[in-house]
Design a protein around this motif. Sequence first.
Motif, mmCIF file in Angstrom:
data_model
loop_
_atom_site.group_PDB
_atom_site.id
_atom_site.type_symbol
_atom_site.label_atom_id
_atom_site.label_comp_id
_atom_site.label_asym_id
_atom_site.label_seq_id
_atom_site.Cartn_x
_atom_site.Cartn_y
_atom_site.Cartn_z
ATOM 1 N N UNK A 46 -34.082 52.460 75.658
ATOM 2 C CA UNK A 46 -34.619 51.182 76.140
ATOM 3 C C UNK A 46 -35.869 51.401 76.984
ATOM 4 N N UNK A 47 -36.745 50.409 76.950
ATOM 5 C CA UNK A 47 -37.981 50.426 77.757
ATOM 6 C C UNK A 47 -38.900 51.590 77.418
ATOM 7 N N UNK A 48 -38.849 52.053 76.165
ATOM 8 C CA UNK A 48 -39.787 53.069 75.692
ATOM 9 C C UNK A 48 -40.404 52.563 74.394
ATOM 10 N N UNK A 49 -41.423 53.256 73.921
ATOM 11 C CA UNK A 49 -42.034 52.893 72.640
ATOM 12 C C UNK A 49 -41.056 53.048 71.479
ATOM 13 N N UNK A 50 -40.030 53.883 71.662
ATOM 14 C CA UNK A 50 -39.075 54.187 70.600
ATOM 15 C C UNK A 50 -37.867 53.254 70.605
ATOM 16 N N UNK A 51 -37.837 52.303 71.536
ATOM 17 C CA UNK A 51 -36.705 51.393 71.683
ATOM 18 C C UNK A 51 -36.384 50.702 70.363
ATOM 19 N N UNK A 80 -44.619 62.199 67.991
ATOM 20 C CA UNK A 80 -44.389 62.494 69.405
ATOM 21 C C UNK A 80 -45.070 63.824 69.740
ATOM 22 N N UNK A 81 -45.677 63.935 70.920
ATOM 23 C CA UNK A 81 -46.334 65.193 71.287
ATOM 24 C C UNK A 81 -45.422 66.418 71.298
ATOM 25 N N UNK A 82 -44.127 66.234 71.508
ATOM 26 C CA UNK A 82 -43.210 67.371 71.621
ATOM 27 C C UNK A 82 -42.343 67.579 70.385
ATOM 28 N N UNK A 83 -42.801 67.014 69.256
ATOM 29 C CA UNK A 83 -42.110 67.198 67.976
ATOM 30 C C UNK A 83 -43.149 67.694 66.972
ATOM 31 N N UNK A 84 -42.891 68.892 66.428
ATOM 32 C CA UNK A 84 -43.804 69.450 65.425
ATOM 33 C C UNK A 84 -43.901 68.512 64.229
ATOM 34 N N UNK A 85 -45.013 68.582 63.490
ATOM 35 C CA UNK A 85 -45.144 67.725 62.298
ATOM 36 C C UNK A 85 -43.981 67.849 61.307
ATOM 37 N N UNK A 86 -43.304 68.995 61.267
ATOM 38 C CA UNK A 86 -42.157 69.158 60.353
ATOM 39 C C UNK A 86 -40.854 68.627 60.956
ATOM 40 N N UNK A 87 -40.919 68.039 62.164
ATOM 41 C CA UNK A 87 -39.746 67.424 62.773
ATOM 42 C C UNK A 87 -39.030 68.264 63.814
ATOM 43 N N UNK A 88 -39.393 69.545 63.945
ATOM 44 C CA UNK A 88 -38.711 70.397 64.924
ATOM 45 C C UNK A 88 -39.024 69.938 66.353
ATOM 46 N N UNK A 155 -48.533 53.497 65.759
ATOM 47 C CA UNK A 155 -47.857 54.460 64.883
ATOM 48 C C UNK A 155 -46.373 54.517 65.206
ATOM 49 N N UNK A 156 -46.048 54.583 66.495
ATOM 50 C CA UNK A 156 -44.640 54.654 66.892
ATOM 51 C C UNK A 156 -43.923 53.362 66.499
ATOM 52 N N UNK A 157 -44.572 52.209 66.688
ATOM 53 C CA UNK A 157 -43.978 50.939 66.291
ATOM 54 C C UNK A 157 -43.652 50.910 64.808
ATOM 55 N N UNK A 158 -44.540 51.492 63.993
ATOM 56 C CA UNK A 158 -44.312 51.554 62.548
ATOM 57 C C UNK A 158 -43.108 52.437 62.219
ATOM 58 N N UNK A 159 -42.991 53.600 62.885
ATOM 59 C CA UNK A 159 -41.856 54.470 62.567
ATOM 60 C C UNK A 159 -40.542 53.881 63.087
ATOM 61 N N UNK A 160 -40.591 53.120 64.191
ATOM 62 C CA UNK A 160 -39.375 52.447 64.681
ATOM 63 C C UNK A 160 -38.913 51.426 63.639
ATOM 64 N N UNK A 161 -39.854 50.614 63.129
ATOM 65 C CA UNK A 161 -39.483 49.621 62.108
ATOM 66 C C UNK A 161 -38.949 50.308 60.851
ATOM 67 N N UNK A 162 -39.593 51.380 60.446
ATOM 68 C CA UNK A 162 -39.149 52.131 59.264
ATOM 69 C C UNK A 162 -37.741 52.687 59.477
#
Length: 167
Positions: A46-51, A80-88, A155-162
């Motif tokens: 809650x209260x984050x871009x990923x909510x 996210x800055x702390x997640x590699x492009x491959x998801x790690x 971008x984050x809003x798009x991935x949350x909706x997806x």
Amino acid sequence: MSEGQATLLLRKQLKELMRNPVDGFSAGLVDDSNVFEWAITIIGPPDTLYEGGFFNAIMSFPHNYPNNPPSVRFTSEMWHPNVYPDGRVCISILHAPGDDPNGYELASERWSPVHTVETILVSIISMLSGPNDESPANIDAAKEWRDSKDLFKKKVGRIVRKSQENF
């Protein structure tokens, strides 16, 4: 610690999470015959871009757990800055114990056998709440986080909706 002891510890942690679920995530085995691979769903805090997002990940444990950390990789799209492009996922507590060869992290910030599945997932939820852009795993996301917040938010809003559509 032997593989048998690691198996017992992981089964105990899974049983505890099933008996006392923790807000913010769910966890279970990918396959009942392999206690070393867990399917995780993290609910955007809650209260984050990923909510509102539902982000799936795989947590893979080494056979000498808890002496060494598991790895966590998002299988859902993540920006996210702390997640590699491959998801790690790249957070200090998932780094091998001991001194950091690069001198960036203190040994006390790195893996310790006291961590559990719950403390790891709470740390990942905290990471979603507050990115560390000083030591990024995804340089493009970190640069965008710093320099183009509106574009990052889109971008984050798009991935949350997806993630909601795929849930």
